[in-house]
Design an enzyme around this catalytic site. Structure first.
Site, PDB file in Angstrom:
ATOM      1  N   TYR A  22     108.238  13.230  18.727  1.00  0.00           N
ATOM      2  CA  TYR A  22     108.135  12.839  17.324  1.00  0.00           C
ATOM      3  C   TYR A  22     107.880  14.066  16.447  1.00  0.00           C
ATOM      4  CZ  TYR A  22     106.664  10.385  13.112  1.00  0.00           C
ATOM      5  OH  TYR A  22     106.559   9.934  11.818  1.00  0.00           O
ATOM      6  N   SER A  47     107.338  14.220   8.060  1.00  0.00           N
ATOM      7  CA  SER A  47     105.978  13.799   8.398  1.00  0.00           C
ATOM      8  C   SER A  47     105.051  14.996   8.246  1.00  0.00           C
ATOM      9  CB  SER A  47     105.934  13.296   9.845  1.00  0.00           C
ATOM     10  OG  SER A  47     104.603  13.164  10.304  1.00  0.00           O
TER      11      SER A  47
END
Length: 255
Positions: free
Chosen positions: A152, A139
């Site tokens: 995350y 990400s």
């Protein structure tokens, strides 16, 4: 990574980026197998796209991963691409004693242990192929943190470094490692995110990803234009400004 004539397994492909990526690969003549926890979602994809196969898999369950891997290899012995797509994202408040722990554990189990288990289940088979690829999914938040999602961010940073490390270990083998680095994309990864006007439309993201893969078969990191700001902040020397901008403009600013 050549994206024609491959046999690709994508667990976590019953929605969002995984589903769109699976369909795009199938449309280019690849054999695609999708995986997910919900049989009804797999069946829906297969109804709309009969060429796509599917298996039930829960990457948080080691036994499920082992069963699914055996089934995929049995049905598709020429499998040569594994995409470790499955992931979860949730806001956490680490100022609340103990309140974040359960979600953090779930995030680590899905986002980090899931890919590790998948690679462990398939690597023997992939190493036996003349040309194989593992596609990891990190990400933009692996490179600049979003305040509400500490776990995350951390798991995606770990996936980035895992990708770098595996690329070194597999350097003298037939297995390559490609890291897909999404920016903020309009999916249901978090509530309301599919309607976020600041996120990249899913179709645009997939089109850009496919163009990158088609244009550079040797690419190591798939970086669409929107994620460059996050990816290279530290190298440019403006990391602090990147973090400020990320956390000022959009509460869900990257996948």
């Amino acid at each position: 990574m050549d994206i024609t004539g491959r046999t690709v397994f994508i667990p976590g492909a019953t929605s969002g980026i995984g589903r769109a990526f699976a369909i795009a690969l199938a449309e280019r003549g690849n054999t695609v197998i999708v995986g997910g926890r919900r049989r009804e979602r797999i069946d829906a994809i297969r109804r709309d796209h009969p060429a796509i196969d599917g298996v039930v898999i829960d990457t948080a369950d080691p036994d499920s991963v082992a069963r699914a891997a055996a089934e995929v290899i049995r049905r598709h012995p020429d499998l040569d691409v594994l995409v470790t797509m499955a992931g979860v994202m949730a806001a956490e408040d680490w100022r609340s004693p103990g309140g974040f722990v359960a979600n953090a554990e779930r995030t680590v189990t899905t986002n980090l242990l899931g890919p590790i288990r998948l690679i462990g289940a398939f690597i023997e088979h992939l190493l036996a192929q003349p040309d194989a690829t593992i596609v990891t999914v990190s990400s933009g938040l692996a490179f600049a943190p979003l305040r509400p999602t500490p776990s995350y961010n951390a798991t995606k940073a770990a996936i980035h470094m895992l990708s770098e490390s595996l690329r070194l270990q597999y350097a003298e083998t037939s297995v390559g490692v490609v890291e897909l680095v999404p920016p903020s994309v309009q999916t249901d990864l978090m509530p309301g995110h599919a309607e976020n006007p600041q996120a990249q439309p899913l179709d645009d993201f997939i089109a850009e990803v496919m163009a990158i893969l088609e244009g550079d078969p040797d690419v190591r990191e798939v970086l669409v234009e929107r994620v460059e700001f996050l990816r290279h902040g530290e190298a440019r020397g403006d990391y602090d400004e990147v973090v400020r901008t990320l956390n000022r403009t959009d509460p869900h600013a990257a996948r």
